[in-house]
Design a protein around this motif. Structure first.
Motif, short mmCIF file in Angstrom:
data_model
loop_
_atom_site.label_atom_id
_atom_site.label_comp_id
_atom_site.label_asym_id
_atom_site.label_seq_id
_atom_site.Cartn_x
_atom_site.Cartn_y
_atom_site.Cartn_z
N LYS A 106 -37.76 88.95 57.69
CA LYS A 106 -38.51 88.35 58.79
C LYS A 106 -39.98 88.36 58.43
N ASN A 107 -40.58 87.20 58.34
CA ASN A 107 -41.99 87.09 58.00
C ASN A 107 -42.84 87.59 59.16
N LYS A 129 -38.60 93.38 57.93
CA LYS A 129 -39.97 92.88 58.09
C LYS A 129 -40.67 92.80 56.73
N ALA A 130 -41.30 91.65 56.48
CA ALA A 130 -41.94 91.46 55.18
C ALA A 130 -43.18 90.59 55.31
N ALA A 131 -44.08 90.75 54.33
CA ALA A 131 -45.26 89.89 54.22
C ALA A 131 -45.35 89.41 52.78
N TYR A 132 -45.74 88.16 52.61
CA TYR A 132 -45.79 87.54 51.28
C TYR A 132 -47.23 87.14 51.00
N ASN A 135 -46.98 96.74 60.16
CA ASN A 135 -46.06 97.72 59.55
C ASN A 135 -44.88 97.06 58.82
N PRO A 136 -45.15 96.25 57.80
CA PRO A 136 -44.04 95.60 57.07
C PRO A 136 -43.24 96.60 56.24
N ASP A 137 -41.95 96.33 56.11
CA ASP A 137 -41.10 97.16 55.26
C ASP A 137 -41.29 96.79 53.79
N TYR A 138 -41.54 95.50 53.55
CA TYR A 138 -41.74 95.01 52.19
C TYR A 138 -43.00 94.16 52.13
N ILE A 139 -43.72 94.29 51.03
CA ILE A 139 -44.84 93.40 50.74
C ILE A 139 -44.58 92.76 49.39
N PHE A 140 -44.48 91.44 49.40
CA PHE A 140 -44.25 90.70 48.16
C PHE A 140 -45.59 90.17 47.65
N MET A 144 -54.78 86.25 51.40
CA MET A 144 -54.11 85.11 52.02
C MET A 144 -52.60 85.31 51.96
N TRP A 145 -51.92 84.84 53.01
CA TRP A 145 -50.50 85.14 53.18
C TRP A 145 -49.72 83.86 53.51
N ALA A 146 -48.45 83.86 53.20
CA ALA A 146 -47.59 82.72 53.53
C ALA A 146 -47.24 82.77 55.01
N GLY A 147 -47.60 81.69 55.72
CA GLY A 147 -47.35 81.64 57.16
C GLY A 147 -45.94 81.21 57.50
N THR A 148 -45.68 81.19 58.78
CA THR A 148 -44.31 81.00 59.26
C THR A 148 -43.74 79.61 59.02
#
Length: 241
Positions: free
Chosen positions: A180-181, A151-154, A200-205, A162-166
């Motif tokens: 997985k976004n 799980k990640a968020a960019y 609860n993302p595992d990674y945040i870019f 602001m975040w990159a959507g699907t």
């Protein structure tokens, strides 16, 4: 004569291969150079920073959103390359009256390859395009993915967040890399940090562009995401198709 449909369905017809090309798309400007077309590029935007010295060698015709139409006319282009996402429709419609315009619409890996093939055909450099595409496919095939998506968020901007959507190219690149976004909305939505915490993302870019995230921003967010991994990533590598 070359006739093909661009990625938004418009017919692009060239009587001969173009020798005076204007690119309104920074990533495609770099691709044109990779095809060996440097001498045939006459105009670029102020954001076409790759390869180095491009801005010193070519006529700057404005930005990606607004162009100097008179300057473009003076350059007498025989092909203009634009993007549905980066360029403004009203300007593109005016440019079509000057010369043929190819409009790209890239939102995933396959559409990026499609665009590369099209431009190779339009410029009589299909062989070089095919070699580049072959190399890209090999490198993507070599990516080792985790057994289950992570799980990640960019994040692309701060204040507002602001975040990159699907449906973005960035999201597709995350998927190719085994992530997985968690952002279920389209495009680049504004979402408060509190909502991201719930996912609860595992990674945040944190992207280097358009907002120039730095290490200090990681420190600001660690309290909200004590268990997440933070990485500042090169925005060009994720979004310059």
């Amino acid at each position: 004569m070359t006739i093909l449909k661009d990625q938004i369905g418009n017919i692009v017809q060239l009587e001969s291969y173009p020798n005076r090309i204007i690119s309104l798309v920074p990533s495609i400007t770099e691709y044109l150079f990779d095809l060996g077309l440097n001498e045939r590029i006459v105009g670029v935007t102020k954001f076409c920073v790759h390869p180095k010295n491009m801005l010193n060698e070519k006529e700057i015709i404005g930005g990606t959103k607004q162009q100097h139409l008179d300057k473009i006319k003076e350059l007498q282009p025989d092909l203009i390359i634009a993007s549905k996402e980066e360029n403004v429709k009203q300007y593109v419609e005016k440019l079509i009256k000057i010369c043929p315009v190819y409009v790209s619409d890239v939102n995933d890996f396959d559409s990026a390859i499609h665009m590369m093939n099209d431009i190779g055909e339009l410029t009589s450099e299909s062989e070089k395009a095919e070699k580049l595409i072959h190399n890209i496919n090999q490198q993507f095939d070599a990516i080792k993915k985790p057994t289950s998506p992570i799980k990640a968020a960019y994040c692309i901007w701060k204040n507002p967040w602001m975040w990159a959507g699907t449906d973005t190219f960035i999201s597709k690149m995350l998927a190719y890399s085994g992530f997985k976004n968690i952002i279920a909305k389209n495009r680049y939505p504004e979402i408060e940090i509190s909502e991201i915490v719930k996912a609860n993302p595992d990674y945040i870019f944190l992207s280097s562009e358009p907002f120039p995230f730095q290490e200090k921003h990681i420190e600001e967010l660690k309290a909200e995401f004590p268990n997440a991994n933070f990485i500042i990533v090169d925005g060009e590598m994720f979004s310059w198709y």
